[in-house]
Design a protein around this motif. Structure first.
Motif, PDB file in Angstrom:
ATOM      1  N   ASN A 127      -4.784   8.342   6.335  1.00 40.40           N
ATOM      2  CA  ASN A 127      -4.699   8.478   4.875  1.00 40.40           C
ATOM      3  C   ASN A 127      -5.115   7.205   4.164  1.00 40.40           C
ATOM      4  O   ASN A 127      -5.745   7.232   3.122  1.00 40.40           O
ATOM      5  N   GLN A 128      -4.753   6.058   4.737  1.00 39.85           N
ATOM      6  CA  GLN A 128      -5.000   4.785   4.065  1.00 39.85           C
ATOM      7  C   GLN A 128      -6.457   4.345   4.194  1.00 39.85           C
ATOM      8  O   GLN A 128      -7.013   3.776   3.264  1.00 39.85           O
TER       9      GLN A 128
ATOM     10  N   ASP B  57       0.826  -1.215   0.000  1.00 38.92           N
ATOM     11  CA  ASP B  57       0.000   0.000   0.000  1.00 38.92           C
ATOM     12  C   ASP B  57       0.860   1.265   0.000  1.00 38.92           C
ATOM     13  O   ASP B  57       0.532   2.247  -0.664  1.00 38.92           O
ATOM     14  N   ARG B  58       1.966   1.231   0.724  1.00 32.16           N
ATOM     15  CA  ARG B  58       2.863   2.403   0.724  1.00 32.16           C
ATOM     16  C   ARG B  58       3.523   2.546  -0.645  1.00 32.16           C
ATOM     17  O   ARG B  58       3.816   3.660  -1.083  1.00 32.16           O
TER      18      ARG B  58
ATOM     19  N   SER C  43       1.459   4.671  -2.953  1.00 29.71           N
ATOM     20  CA  SER C  43       1.486   6.135  -2.783  1.00 29.71           C
ATOM     21  C   SER C  43       2.875   6.735  -2.963  1.00 29.71           C
ATOM     22  O   SER C  43       2.976   7.930  -3.230  1.00 29.71           O
ATOM     23  N   ASP C  44       3.950   5.951  -2.834  1.00 23.72           N
ATOM     24  CA  ASP C  44       5.300   6.526  -2.952  1.00 23.72           C
ATOM     25  C   ASP C  44       6.248   5.561  -3.663  1.00 23.72           C
ATOM     26  O   ASP C  44       7.213   5.065  -3.073  1.00 23.72           O
TER      27      ASP C  44
END
Ligand code: NAD
Ligand code: TYD
Length: 349
Positions: free
Chosen positions: A346-347, A90-91, A94-95
């Motif tokens: 955020n998630q 998941d991280r 986003s990045d």
């Protein structure tokens, strides 16, 4: 000391179990843990071994080539076991660039430093790259990943790990660097950061918060107890054949929804709650983009060639894991304060 062994990412979830395995089992090895201590790195994971005379910790970032080479020249490792990585899918969504930096550039920096200090003689040296089954992409309802399954990564995380695997093989084929790889299925166990499914649900059950299940919950993962992964790394590092990859798994597939229900059942019993209480927290949420349907490892090679078998069943491993979280609420509270709250908002909101 008979050998100097660098373990990268030793303050993380799996790395801390590998460090412990090596520090305790091989008192004649000097274990050098290189870790930059990101949100996922936690020296508290190593409290029990930090004062052992055969253990050293070096805080350093593997994306910095000069720093890595300097540390290698100082400690002159005979072996490298490389676990440092950004590890959460998941991280990576986003990045992604962070995953390229750590997982790809960081790995190449370690390969270069190994090549540089071993250039006169590769004899007795070994670079062990710890990777994931996610590089193989997704399976349908049937079949297994073998060591010959073509790479087909779908998330930025798995793409970065696939790329690092390719570099490790390329350094073997091009420069003769002595390497082995392990591609393991999903791990669970003590010290798992509560962004991943099992510890996140344990933490949320303890706090009466929703248990977020992505999509329809029928996504399937193959789960291995973390100490069994550490044992497999030990075995392959010492006895694996040069240039080879070994899939590591325990033939233990669970659909996410069934796994979370089993977790809820065990938690209710251990917390003295009425059976069915925790399951009421299950909440279906939007799906993860690019979500792989199913992972399943064919672990025949490591079993037949090296005699590897997991030591615990899933029920036992899960029970030990829950017990660990119940007796280490301080650890859980520490890692879920601060930045974790922003990540969680955020998630999931
Ligand atoms: P983790 O996220 O818990 O720990 C990663 C560790 O690497 C942390 O201690 C972190 O501080 C360190 N690190 C990150 N970036 C660094 C950098 N630039 N320099 C130095 N250190 C850095 O990860 P994990 O779950 O323990 O996974 C370890 C390895 O095993 C990874 O390579 C991962 O791809 C692989 N793996 C994980 C699983 C799993 O289920 N968790 C399964 C198969 C393979
Ligand atoms: P995770 O623990 O993130 O490991 P990986 O993505 O590396 O397999 O996720 C395991 C499975 O659980 C995966 O199918 C995604 C799913 N999942 C949820 O349903 N909800 C969640 O909150 C999380 C973190 C994962």
């Amino acid at each position: 000391m008979s050998k100097n062994i660098v373990i990268t990412g030793g303050a993380g979830f799996i790395g801390s179990h590998v460090v412990r395995e090596f520090v305790l089992k091989y008192p004649d090895y000097h274990i050098i843990n290189i870790d930059t201590l990101t949100y996922a790195g936690n020296l508290a994971n190593l409290n029990d071994v930090e004062n052992h005379p055969n253990y050293s910790f070096v805080k350093a970032d593997i994306t910095e080539a000069d720093t890595v080479l300097k540390i290698f020249k100082q400690y002159m490792p005979d072996g490298v076991i490389h676990l440092a990585a950004e590890s959460h899918v998941d991280r990576s969504i986003s990045d992604p660039i962070l995953f390229v930096m750590t997982n790809v550039i960081g790995t190449v920096n370690l390969l270069n430093a190994s090549r540089e200090i071993w250039k006169d003689d590769f004899g007795g040296k070994r670079f062990h790259h710890v990777s994931t089954d996610e590089v193989y992409g997704t399976l349908g309802e049937t079949g297994f990943f073998t060591e010959h399954t073509a790479y087909d990564p779908h998330s930025p995380y798995s793409a970065s790990k696939a790329s690092s695997d390719h570099f490790v093989r390329a350094y073997h084929d091009t420069y003769g660097l002595p390497i082995v790889l392990t591609n393991c299925s999903n791990n669970y166990g003590p010290n798992h950061f509560p962004e991943k499914l099992i510890p996140l649900c344990i933490h949320n059950i303890l706090n009466d918060k929703p248990l977020p299940i992505y999509g329809n919950g029928k996504f399937t993962r193959d789960w291995l107890y973390v100490i069994d992964h550490a044992r497999a790394i030990d075995l392959v590092f010492h006895e694996g054949t040069d240039g080879e990859a070994y899939n590591v798994g325990g033939f233990n597939e669970w659909k996410n929804i069934d796994l979370v229900k089993e977790l809820c059942r065990q938690m209710d019993t251990k917390l003295g709650r009425l059976n069915g209480t925790s399951a009421q927290l299950i909440t279906f949420v939007g799906d993860r983009p690019g979500h792989d349907l199913r992972y399943a490892i064919d672990a025949t090679k490591i079993n037949k060639e090296l005699g590897y078998n997991p030591s615990v069943t899933f029920e036992e491993g899960l029970s030990i894991t829950i017990d660990w979280y119940l007796s280490n609420e301080g650890w859980l509270n520490d890692v879920t304060s601060g930045d974790y709250q922003n990540y969680y908002r955020n998630q999931y909101q």
